[in-house]
Design a protein around this motif. Structure first.
Motif, PDB file in Angstrom:
ATOM      1  N   GLN A   1       0.806  -1.222   0.000  1.00 46.90           N
ATOM      2  CA  GLN A   1       0.000   0.000   0.000  1.00 46.90           C
ATOM      3  C   GLN A   1       0.840   1.274   0.000  1.00 46.90           C
ATOM      4  O   GLN A   1       0.400   2.306  -0.498  1.00 46.90           O
ATOM      5  CB  GLN A   1      -0.905   0.028   1.244  1.00 46.90           C
TER       6      GLN A   1
ATOM      7  N   SER B   1      -4.643   7.889   1.589  1.00 53.40           N
ATOM      8  CA  SER B   1      -5.101   7.478   2.912  1.00 53.40           C
ATOM      9  C   SER B   1      -3.892   7.345   3.823  1.00 53.40           C
ATOM     10  O   SER B   1      -2.751   7.273   3.368  1.00 53.40           O
ATOM     11  CB  SER B   1      -5.832   6.138   2.832  1.00 53.40           C
ATOM     12  N   GLY B   2      -4.145   7.315   5.135  1.00 50.40           N
ATOM     13  CA  GLY B   2      -3.056   7.180   6.081  1.00 50.40           C
ATOM     14  C   GLY B   2      -2.238   5.929   5.857  1.00 50.40           C
ATOM     15  O   GLY B   2      -1.010   5.928   6.037  1.00 50.40           O
ATOM     16  N   SER B   3      -2.893   4.848   5.437  1.00 51.14           N
ATOM     17  CA  SER B   3      -2.187   3.578   5.237  1.00 51.14           C
ATOM     18  C   SER B   3      -1.266   3.592   4.022  1.00 51.14           C
ATOM     19  O   SER B   3      -0.527   2.631   3.784  1.00 51.14           O
ATOM     20  CB  SER B   3      -3.190   2.432   5.104  1.00 51.14           C
ATOM     21  N   GLU B   4      -1.295   4.686   3.262  1.00 54.15           N
ATOM     22  CA  GLU B   4      -0.393   4.831   2.120  1.00 54.15           C
ATOM     23  C   GLU B   4       0.800   5.734   2.459  1.00 54.15           C
ATOM     24  O   GLU B   4       1.619   6.020   1.591  1.00 54.15           O
ATOM     25  CB  GLU B   4      -1.154   5.401   0.922  1.00 54.15           C
TER      26      GLU B   4
ATOM     27  N   ILE C   1      -2.631  14.121   1.918  1.00 55.97           N
ATOM     28  CA  ILE C   1      -3.885  13.408   2.171  1.00 55.97           C
ATOM     29  C   ILE C   1      -5.047  14.076   1.441  1.00 55.97           C
ATOM     30  O   ILE C   1      -5.826  13.413   0.751  1.00 55.97           O
ATOM     31  CB  ILE C   1      -4.158  13.324   3.683  1.00 55.97           C
ATOM     32  N   GLU C   2      -5.137  15.404   1.560  1.00 55.75           N
ATOM     33  CA  GLU C   2      -6.262  16.109   0.956  1.00 55.75           C
ATOM     34  C   GLU C   2      -6.033  16.381  -0.531  1.00 55.75           C
ATOM     35  O   GLU C   2      -6.941  16.188  -1.348  1.00 55.75           O
ATOM     36  CB  GLU C   2      -6.516  17.426   1.696  1.00 55.75           C
TER      37      GLU C   2
END
Length: 269
Positions: free
Chosen positions: A14, A198-201, A192-193
């Motif tokens: 990811q 996503s955080g997991s990336e 992110i925005e």
């Protein structure tokens, strides 16, 4: 060696972007900045008065807990402390204090840069062991590597270039000059925005609690670097404790075991 506290959220390939702090995480060119800031703060607070144990303790406790934030915020604290203690009748604004701190610090940093530029020292003499190789390993796996630093942007760019690393980064983001703005938070938020990640990336790597806390808030994998900046390898126990308290998912002292870090991030051997 990697100390794993919890599984990384970046599993199964990811991970897309890694965000590194610079000073103390990759570079040691500014090693010893605390020994410049601490005495300066005590001098400015006390003026011509003899420092008390309480003031000395207050300053060093603040420096320890504020590591990683933008310098101007530390100088705002200094201005407030000078006024609060009332020992020094001369109270400057935060930007004056920042300029004076930078002048004193850069006298030390410039000597190291001159050693590099003259060939008397090599880039690896001022880098945490294995950091360049680990950044390269991430790039080889298609990971964008970004720098987010509380140091002034032109200085981060100059020092990354001096270490031969500038071309390794997709983006370098230091503190905006003459503006109080958190570059680390802005980089994470924009990725992110603006990019829809996503955080997991995301992977956040740093030796300060600020970037680790920001990474955890975003849901990213947070790799704390408890670096010993004198030896450039091994664990600094004080940093380790600070990084654990900030919520690091894993701790390393250096990057000399990249396979273990990559395995933790979910990359197959």
């Amino acid at each position: 060696m990697i100390e794993i506290i919890r599984q990384s959220p970046t599993q199964n390939g990811q991970l897309k972007v890694a965000i590194f702090d610079f000073d103390g995480t990759i570079s040691t060119l500014r090693h010893g900045w605390e020994q410049v800031m601490g005495p300066m703060m005590i001098e400015m607070i006390c003026g011509e008065h003899e420092p008390t144990d309480q003031i000395v303790s207050e300053v060093w406790e603040y420096i320890d807990q504020s590591t990683g934030i933008q310098t101007i915020y530390q100088m705002q604290w200094l201005r407030e402390a000078v006024r609060r203690h009332g020992l020094n009748p001369v109270v400057h604004d935060a930007w004056w204090y920042k300029g004076e701190y930078n002048r004193r610090l850069m006298a030390r940093v410039d000597k190291r840069l001159e050693e590099l530029n003259s060939g008397r020292a090599q880039a690896e003499d001022f880098m945490i062991a294995g950091s360049a190789e680990f950044i390269q390993a991430l790039a080889e796996r298609g990971i964008e590597v970004h720098i987010a630093s509380g140091t002034d942007h032109p200085d981060v760019v100059n020092e990354a270039r001096a270490l031969g690393l500038l071309e390794s980064f997709a983006q370098v983001s230091g503190a905006p000059v003459d503006r109080a703005d958190c570059s680390k938070e802005a980089v994470i938020r924009n990725l992110i925005e603006g990019r829809g990640l996503s955080g997991s990336e995301l992977l956040v790597v740093g030796d300060g609690k600020v970037e680790i806390a920001l990474g955890k808030k975003a849901g990213a994998a947070a790799l704390g670097v408890a670096s010993d900046e004198v030896n450039r390898r091994g664990i600094n126990p004080q940093k380790r404790n600070r990084l654990l308290a900030a919520g690091s998912d894993a701790i390393v002292g250096d990057f000399t075991d990249p396979a273990s870090i990559l395995s933790w991030l979910g990359f197959a051997e």
